[in-house]
Design a protein around this motif. Structure first.
Motif, PDB file in Angstrom:
ATOM      1  N   ARG A  96      29.348  46.369  42.338  1.00 28.79           N
ATOM      2  CA  ARG A  96      30.529  45.911  43.074  1.00 28.79           C
ATOM      3  C   ARG A  96      30.182  45.776  44.555  1.00 28.79           C
ATOM      4  O   ARG A  96      29.585  46.664  45.149  1.00 28.79           O
ATOM      5  CB  ARG A  96      31.690  46.893  42.887  1.00 28.79           C
ATOM      6  N   ASN A  97      30.534  44.638  45.137  1.00 32.15           N
ATOM      7  CA  ASN A  97      30.190  44.280  46.522  1.00 32.15           C
ATOM      8  C   ASN A  97      28.694  44.090  46.735  1.00 32.15           C
ATOM      9  O   ASN A  97      28.239  43.960  47.869  1.00 32.15           O
ATOM     10  CB  ASN A  97      30.725  45.315  47.520  1.00 32.15           C
ATOM     11  N   LYS A  98      27.954  44.066  45.636  1.00 34.70           N
ATOM     12  CA  LYS A  98      26.517  43.755  45.698  1.00 34.70           C
ATOM     13  C   LYS A  98      26.221  42.568  44.781  1.00 34.70           C
ATOM     14  O   LYS A  98      25.153  42.460  44.204  1.00 34.70           O
ATOM     15  CB  LYS A  98      25.692  44.964  45.283  1.00 34.70           C
ATOM     16  N   GLY A  99      27.209  41.715  44.650  1.00 30.79           N
ATOM     17  CA  GLY A  99      27.098  40.560  43.777  1.00 30.79           C
ATOM     18  C   GLY A  99      28.275  40.448  42.836  1.00 30.79           C
ATOM     19  O   GLY A  99      28.602  39.346  42.381  1.00 30.79           O
ATOM     20  N   VAL A 100      28.924  41.557  42.517  1.00 26.27           N
ATOM     21  CA  VAL A 100      30.164  41.531  41.741  1.00 26.27           C
ATOM     22  C   VAL A 100      31.323  41.436  42.728  1.00 26.27           C
ATOM     23  O   VAL A 100      31.455  42.284  43.612  1.00 26.27           O
ATOM     24  CB  VAL A 100      30.318  42.787  40.855  1.00 26.27           C
ATOM     25  N   ALA A 101      32.139  40.413  42.583  1.00 23.93           N
ATOM     26  CA  ALA A 101      33.214  40.144  43.536  1.00 23.93           C
ATOM     27  C   ALA A 101      34.483  39.758  42.792  1.00 23.93           C
ATOM     28  O   ALA A 101      34.450  39.409  41.604  1.00 23.93           O
ATOM     29  CB  ALA A 101      32.804  39.029  44.494  1.00 23.93           C
ATOM     30  N   TYR A 102      35.601  39.826  43.505  1.00 27.93           N
ATOM     31  CA  TYR A 102      36.892  39.527  42.904  1.00 27.93           C
ATOM     32  C   TYR A 102      37.672  38.489  43.702  1.00 27.93           C
ATOM     33  O   TYR A 102      38.761  38.100  43.296  1.00 27.93           O
ATOM     34  CB  TYR A 102      37.723  40.824  42.778  1.00 27.93           C
ATOM     35  N   CYS A 103      37.140  38.060  44.833  1.00 31.00           N
ATOM     36  CA  CYS A 103      37.827  37.084  45.686  1.00 31.00           C
ATOM     37  C   CYS A 103      36.897  35.915  46.007  1.00 31.00           C
ATOM     38  O   CYS A 103      36.059  36.015  46.910  1.00 31.00           O
ATOM     39  CB  CYS A 103      38.302  37.750  46.983  1.00 31.00           C
ATOM     40  N   PRO A 104      37.018  34.811  45.277  1.00 31.17           N
ATOM     41  CA  PRO A 104      36.116  33.675  45.539  1.00 31.17           C
ATOM     42  C   PRO A 104      36.296  33.064  46.914  1.00 31.17           C
ATOM     43  O   PRO A 104      35.335  32.581  47.511  1.00 31.17           O
ATOM     44  CB  PRO A 104      36.495  32.677  44.431  1.00 31.17           C
ATOM     45  N   HIS A 105      37.519  33.087  47.450  1.00 32.65           N
ATOM     46  CA  HIS A 105      37.750  32.512  48.780  1.00 32.65           C
ATOM     47  C   HIS A 105      37.046  33.331  49.858  1.00 32.65           C
ATOM     48  O   HIS A 105      36.500  32.780  50.814  1.00 32.65           O
ATOM     49  CB  HIS A 105      39.250  32.461  49.080  1.00 32.65           C
ATOM     50  N   CYS A 106      37.051  34.650  49.682  1.00 33.62           N
ATOM     51  CA  CYS A 106      36.434  35.525  50.682  1.00 33.62           C
ATOM     52  C   CYS A 106      34.915  35.492  50.589  1.00 33.62           C
ATOM     53  O   CYS A 106      34.215  35.321  51.594  1.00 33.62           O
ATOM     54  CB  CYS A 106      36.907  36.964  50.485  1.00 33.62           C
ATOM     55  N   ASP A 107      34.401  35.706  49.384  1.00 39.28           N
ATOM     56  CA  ASP A 107      32.974  35.961  49.212  1.00 39.28           C
ATOM     57  C   ASP A 107      32.172  34.744  48.772  1.00 39.28           C
ATOM     58  O   ASP A 107      30.939  34.766  48.796  1.00 39.28           O
ATOM     59  CB  ASP A 107      32.777  37.096  48.198  1.00 39.28           C
ATOM     60  N   GLY A 108      32.856  33.675  48.374  1.00 45.64           N
ATOM     61  CA  GLY A 108      32.150  32.486  47.920  1.00 45.64           C
ATOM     62  C   GLY A 108      31.098  31.963  48.884  1.00 45.64           C
ATOM     63  O   GLY A 108      29.962  31.657  48.481  1.00 45.64           O
TER      64      GLY A 108
END
Length: 521
Positions: A337-349
């Motif tokens: 999580r936060n090392k490639g696993v994400a839940y917000c495409p707008h933020c982390d895309g």
């Protein structure tokens, strides 16, 4: 950099400056430096109280400091703050120039009294709608206390730093060179972590509050609507929330709330809070509830216990604790999580630009995420457990038209793989043939629905097999005097407008209960 409309708006805001402000830039030969120079010159031309200088000596180039003239404020952008961060820039200019912040006097005093040296670094992206809250909170703290310094860093401008620090989600915050936090954080959350005595002081203050006629747990659309409807009845109303606004804080665009053609989640959340405050609702934000003790008899009081140990009492309760993103619960998800696993495409895309990613989930949120990401990354693999995508037909048609998207239905994710530091791939099983497949990836975006925030209620009142609070047509739970509303309940269709309506209904039911069992009992 700024079009005529933005210049006009910014010039109007800058009329609120009380003291001279300096913009001190450190530039290099990159194109971004030329853009930063142009932006700062345009801002300085809008108001004589703003001066742009280009003789800075910061290690990060390009970057610029915003400071009251004659002071050395630790407020810096290693970014060209447009997009979602333009508001952060405007607020920083105004606050550095002496315009009073919209913050309670006791919170300002708490920030100013902090002892120690705090050097914050926030890695963000200009498309991240979660980042501005963090940036604005830390910027304001830097304005108020000279021992606090903050730099907001655009990961796209400083890719080497992002890679060196293994940042794969935004916002990511460092304090004095060490990891401090990730994800949306408001000023109260930050203060609670660095002010060691804050929790005890907060608990003591909360414990002194009188019994509420209506005490609401949860500050999303359901809780806010309940608060407004209850307070308009002239009864003592309180609302305790971990994050006022709930899921709307993590929602980029809202286009289906009737009478509001289009808005953004954080803006909507701020409007919810402003509406509740208009009716003098006692808002206790940044508080997590851990225990419920229901009233022993009709007309009695129920008690909730907070994480800091404080207890609050209400003659009636409305539970509107909402829901959160559902986890896949496969090996590798928690580890990365936060090392490639994400839940917000707008933020982390944007952090995965030019790389391969997967989206798990074929509903509207998953398909929308895949469409958005396809415009940024090299390739998107969409993984759906069912034998067909569940999203609206118009979204599915759009997804299928994209050349860099692969759709895998009847696919069960079995593992998210990594090298110990970051995600490297995903494994899934074809549910029809049983065949195992591996996909090499840099990131995995999980979009598989919601789970209600009701774990703390188990054994107290009746829950469905999915953990939802069971309510009747009036929002009543299995316990007298305790009502519930919103995504945490069995009411179908988890939508903002439905949650708000259910919150209003629960408040009216609570008021009716008070009338029947004695509002002064």
């Amino acid at each position: 950099m700024l079009d005529d409309s933005l210049k006009s708006q910014l010039a109007a805001y800058l009329e609120r400056l009380r003291e001279p402000v300096q913009l001190i830039a450190t530039l290099d030969e990159r194109e971004a430096s030329a853009e930063m120079r142009e932006l700062l010159q345009e801002i300085a031309a809008l108001n004589p109280l703003v001066e742009a200088r280009f003789d800075g000596n910061d290690a990060r180039k390009p970057s610029f400091q915003i400071s009251r003239k004659g002071a050395d404020m630790g407020l810096r952008f290693a970014a060209i703050p447009m997009g979602h961060e333009f508001t952060s820039l405007v607020l920083a200019l105004l606050q550095a120039g002496g315009h009073p912040p919209k913050l309670e006097a006791e919170v300002i005093a708490q920030i100013q009294a902090l002892e120690g040296d705090f050097a914050f670094e926030t890695y963000m992206s200009l498309t991240c709608h979660n980042c501005p809250d963090v940036v604005q909170a830390l910027n304001l703290m830097a304005v108020l206390n000279p021992r606090i310094r903050h730099v907001a860093i655009d990961g796209g401008l400083f890719e080497a730093e992002v890679a060196d620090r293994k940042i794969m989600a935004v916002p990511t915050i460092f304090l004095n060179g060490q990891p401090f936090g990730s994800g949306r954080m408001e000023i109260g959350e930050i203060l609670a972590r660095i002010d060691t005595g804050a929790a005890a002081r907060d608990a003591a203050k909360l414990a002194q509050k009188d019994v509420f006629d209506v005490l609401i747990v949860g500050g999303g659309p359901a809780g806010a609507a309940a608060a407004v409807y209850a307070a308009r009845k002239g009864i003592k109303t309180g609302i305790v929330a971990e994050r006022f606004g709930g899921q709307t804080l993590d929602t980029l665009g809202i286009e289906n709330f009737i009478s509001v053609l289009e808005t953004q989640g954080p803006k909507f959340a701020a409007a919810l809070e402003a509406h509740a405050r208009h009716y003098d609702v006692d808002i206790m934000n940044g508080q997590r509830v851990e225990k419920l003790e229901p009233a022993l008899q009709p007309g009695g009081t129920s008690t909730i216990t907070l994480a800091n140990g404080a207890q609050l009492r209400g003659k009636t309760l409305i539970l509107s604790t909402g829901a959160r993103w559902r986890n896949v619960n496969v090996p590798g998800e928690a580890e990365y999580r936060n090392k490639g696993v994400a839940y917000c495409p707008h933020c982390d895309g944007p952090l995965f630009k030019g790389r391969k990613v997967a989206v798990i989930g074929g509903g509207n949120s998953g398909v929308e995420a895949a469409i958005d990401l396809a415009g940024i990354v090299e390739h998107v693999s969409l993984i759906e457990f069912a034998d067909a995508l569940k999203a609206d037909a118009v979204l599915v048609d759009k997804l299928k038209s994209l050349p860099n998207v692969a759709i895998h239905v009847n696919a069960q994710t079995t593992e998210i793989t990594g090298d110990g530091q970051k995600v490297t791939g995903l494994r899934y099983k074809d549910r029809a043939s049983g065949a195992e497949h591996s996909v090499e990836l840099a990131g995995v975006f999980v979009q598989i629905g919601l789970v209600p925030n009701t774990e703390w209620l188990k054994g107290t009142l009746e829950l469905s097999k999915y953990g939802e609070i069971i309510v009747d047509a009036k929002g009543a739970t299995s316990l007298p005097g305790i009502f519930a509303a919103g995504d945490a309940t069995t009411v179908p269709y988890k939508q903002i407008i439905i949650a708000a309506g259910e919150g209003a209904k629960a408040a009216l039911s609570a008021f009716d209960h008070l009338i029947r069992h004695g509002a002064n009992g």
